[in-house]
Design an enzyme around this catalytic site. Structure first.
Site, mmCIF file in Angstrom:
data_model
loop_
_atom_site.group_PDB
_atom_site.id
_atom_site.type_symbol
_atom_site.label_atom_id
_atom_site.label_comp_id
_atom_site.label_asym_id
_atom_site.label_seq_id
_atom_site.Cartn_x
_atom_site.Cartn_y
_atom_site.Cartn_z
ATOM 1 N N HIS A 113 -4.866 -1.681 1.003
ATOM 2 C CA HIS A 113 -5.960 -3.229 0.494
ATOM 3 C C HIS A 113 -5.506 -3.837 -0.699
ATOM 4 O O HIS A 113 -5.193 -3.156 -1.650
ATOM 5 C CB HIS A 113 -6.918 -1.799 0.499
ATOM 6 C CG HIS A 113 -8.118 -2.439 0.663
ATOM 7 N ND1 HIS A 113 -9.143 -2.815 -0.640
ATOM 8 C CD2 HIS A 113 -9.360 -1.973 1.107
ATOM 9 C CE1 HIS A 113 -10.346 -3.107 -0.693
ATOM 10 N NE2 HIS A 113 -10.431 -2.748 0.616
ATOM 11 N N ARG A 120 -17.035 -7.519 -3.058
ATOM 12 C CA ARG A 120 -16.802 -9.079 -3.056
ATOM 13 C C ARG A 120 -18.305 -9.253 -1.992
ATOM 14 O O ARG A 120 -17.576 -10.426 -1.803
ATOM 15 C CB ARG A 120 -15.070 -9.023 -2.083
ATOM 16 C CG ARG A 120 -13.864 -8.921 -3.542
ATOM 17 C CD ARG A 120 -12.745 -8.886 -2.533
ATOM 18 N NE ARG A 120 -12.219 -7.636 -2.015
ATOM 19 C CZ ARG A 120 -11.665 -7.619 -0.884
ATOM 20 N NH1 ARG A 120 -11.223 -8.750 -0.406
ATOM 21 N NH2 ARG A 120 -11.586 -6.283 -0.567
#
Length: 579
Positions: free
Chosen positions: A247, A270
């Site tokens: 990740h 995000r």
């Protein structure tokens, strides 16, 4: 009706348990931790669902077919179509089931990286993984008290072997509890999670991806591939074991930058508009690209530290997360662009140029990094900001036991291994080379329910035959172990007595107990000695150590329901704070 044995008390195992109970089967759930929930409780972005009522309410047009295409594309065409169809085709029903059966708030929806539609659901407060998992966990523990003949739970119990009869059918498990080896009968659902924290001597991570061995991980120390290992030893087949997801956004603690275990920065940060900037204050990637792509660009760019920044609008959209990260010392808030530039060690004009370029790209939809979806086109220095340092982290293992579309574990020849099922991260072939954000919780719920359905049908069809063959096998095992065969008894914390009030302590007295081997905290005026509970905390020891000798009320109430203490840690309460 005879029991089905579930190994693993995370969301996949819990979803299987509730489905089995709905189908009339009995459940024995075994978990090696003292506090169940697994990594599911850490999921911070939400759960995917296509064609849900929430999407309809927001005017979002989505379908299982669109979700299938997004998943297929993310998987790099390496996942199996039949498994993707199950995942995406049953996604809307999974979200509806959670809302209807457990009264969960999943009224917000956002778009994460790799999704062409907003479909990741969460509620107004708390981490969605924690809310979804605890709702199921608490319900099951209540049932273990109200109907103990149908629901049994064993904690701090490690399954070491699958029992098979002469025909190769899985008929039960061997397990160790309190140093004693025992056995239990029934078909088995494995829901033991992945191996992204497998740093053991027989590590699957080292075997299949040795170059990733030194990376930090977001996983709890329980994620050591236990289910994989006992199933493979019993003749199960594995698939995609080398597919390990790194990740891009693990949170770096400035006080402990080299910590092996990192807290994950929710992809939703995000999704609501957060930007990734390098040490020169420049963007270098489409922030909403697939996880493996963003990770690759971080490594390729190589200009560290990498920071994730949110402006005032995006911070407000995901305010609870920001507040939580700030409270843990993993994120900072800045009241101006000038202060933000100082943090970067750059002139404010550099950040202004980055913001102006981004605003133009958002308006014209012509971004040099090919970003297609923008949440805001008004980034200015005259704003507030939340900022955190990011690093790539081991996160999810796409590889696992090979299953069919009904959740049955397959043997090396491709036929189902009778009596054995799998759900969640332990099952491979669902996500291919890369998992989409929001599909971990979804995979747990969907395939937990699928495995529960299939195991219940299997039990009904084979109950007489399996029971007679298993009884002989278990008797033989018990004789070898020098123990009587037994069916596990419940050890649920659901019936815990209310905490005693005990003595009273000043806050200065509490402050003296601030070490790992002697740690007190204060919650809502109660003094808790959490020294013995520390290893069992699902969020890891660090989450408690941060508040050693201090008042943890605000942070605790952000994350937990008030009944958590009397339910799970009543013995920790030793008194109250006196002024």
């Amino acid at each position: 009706m005879a029991q089905v044995i579930i190994v693993g008390g995370g969301l996949a195992g819990l979803s299987a348990a509730h489905t089995l109970l709905e189908r009339g089967a009995n459940v024995l759930l075994i978990d090696k931790q003292g506090f169940m929930g697994g990594n599911s409780t850490k999921a911070t972005s939400g759960i995917n669902g296509a064609g849900t009522q929430t999407q309809h309410d927001h005017g979002i047009t989505d379908s299982a077919k669109i979700f299938f295409d997004d998943t297929k594309r993310s998987a790099r065409d390496l996942a199996r179509d039949d498994l993707i169809r199950v995942l995406t085709g049953r996604s809307g029903d999974a979200v509806n089931w959670l809302q209807d059966k457990f009264a969960l708030d999943l009224s917000k929806v956002s778009r994460l990286g790799g999704h062409t539609q907003p479909r990741t659901h969460r509620g107004d407060a708390q981490f969605p993984g924690m809310v979804i998992t605890y709702a199921q966990l608490e319900r099951l523990e209540d049932l273990s008290v109200s109907i103990p003949d149908r629901v049994k739970i064993l904690k701090k119990t490690r399954v070491t072997k699958l029992i098979k009869d002469q025909s190769g059918t899985v008929t039960g498990v061997e397990y160790i509890q309190n140093g004693k080896t025992s056995s239990a009968l029934g078909p088995v659902i494995l829901a033991t999670g992945g191996y992204a924290a497998d740093f053991t001597d027989d590590s699957l991570l080292r075997k299949y991806r040795p170059e990733l061995w030194d990376l930090p991980t977001t996983n709890g120390e329980h994620s050591t591939g236990d289910g994989h290992k006992i199933a493979l030893a019993a003749g199960a087949s594995a698939i995609d074991m080398e597919k390990v997801q790194v990740h891009p956004t693990g949170l770096v603690d400035p006080k402990e930058p080299d910590a092996k275990v990192k807290f994950l920065a929710a992809e939703a940060l995000r999704g609501v508009g957060g930007l990734l900037l390098d040490n020169e204050g420049q963007r270098f990637v489409d922030e909403l690209q697939h996880r493996d792509f963003v990770t690759g660009k971080i490594w390729e760019n190589g200009k560290y530290p990498i920071r994730l920044i949110l402006n005032g609008k995006s911070s407000k959209e995901i305010e609870w997360h920001c507040k939580h990260y700030v409270g843990r010392g993993l994120m900072k808030k800045f009241d101006s662009g000038d202060a933000l530039a100082k943090e970067f060690g750059l002139p404010p004009a550099v950040l202004k140029k980055t913001f102006d370029d981004y605003n133009l790209a958002a308006k014209t939809k012509k971004d040099k990094f090919a970003k297609k979806f923008f949440s805001d086109e008004n980034w200015t220095l005259n704003d507030t900001f939340h900022v955190a340092i990011m690093t790539p982290v081991l996160h999810y293992t796409m590889g696992g036991l090979e299953i069919d579309s009904e959740g049955r574990v397959l043997a090396a020849g491709g036929a189902p291994l009778p009596g054995l099922f799998a759900a969640g991260e332990v099952a491979g072939g669902v996500h291919g080379a890369n998992r989409l954000g929001g599909s971990s919780l979804l995979g747990c719920v969907v395939f937990g329910r699928v495995a529960g359905d299939t195991a219940a049908a299997y039990l009904l069809q084979n109950i007489g035959d399996v029971s007679s063959r298993a009884a002989g096998r278990v008797a033989g095992v018990a004789a070898q172990l020098g123990a009587e065969p037994e069916t596990a008894k419940a050890s649920s914390g659901a019936a815990a007595s209310p905490p005693s009030t005990g003595g009273s302590y000043t806050i200065d007295e509490v402050a003296k107990h601030n070490k790992k081997d002697d740690i007190w905290v204060v919650v809502d005026g109660q003094v808790l000695d959490v020294t013995k509970f520390l290893p069992d905390h699902p969020g890891g020891e660090k989450a408690i150590l941060l508040y050693a000798g201090r008042d943890a009320t605000e942070e605790f109430n952000m994350l937990h329901d008030p009944k958590v203490i009397p339910r799970y840690a009543p013995d920790a309460v030793i008194g109250r704070v006196r002024k």
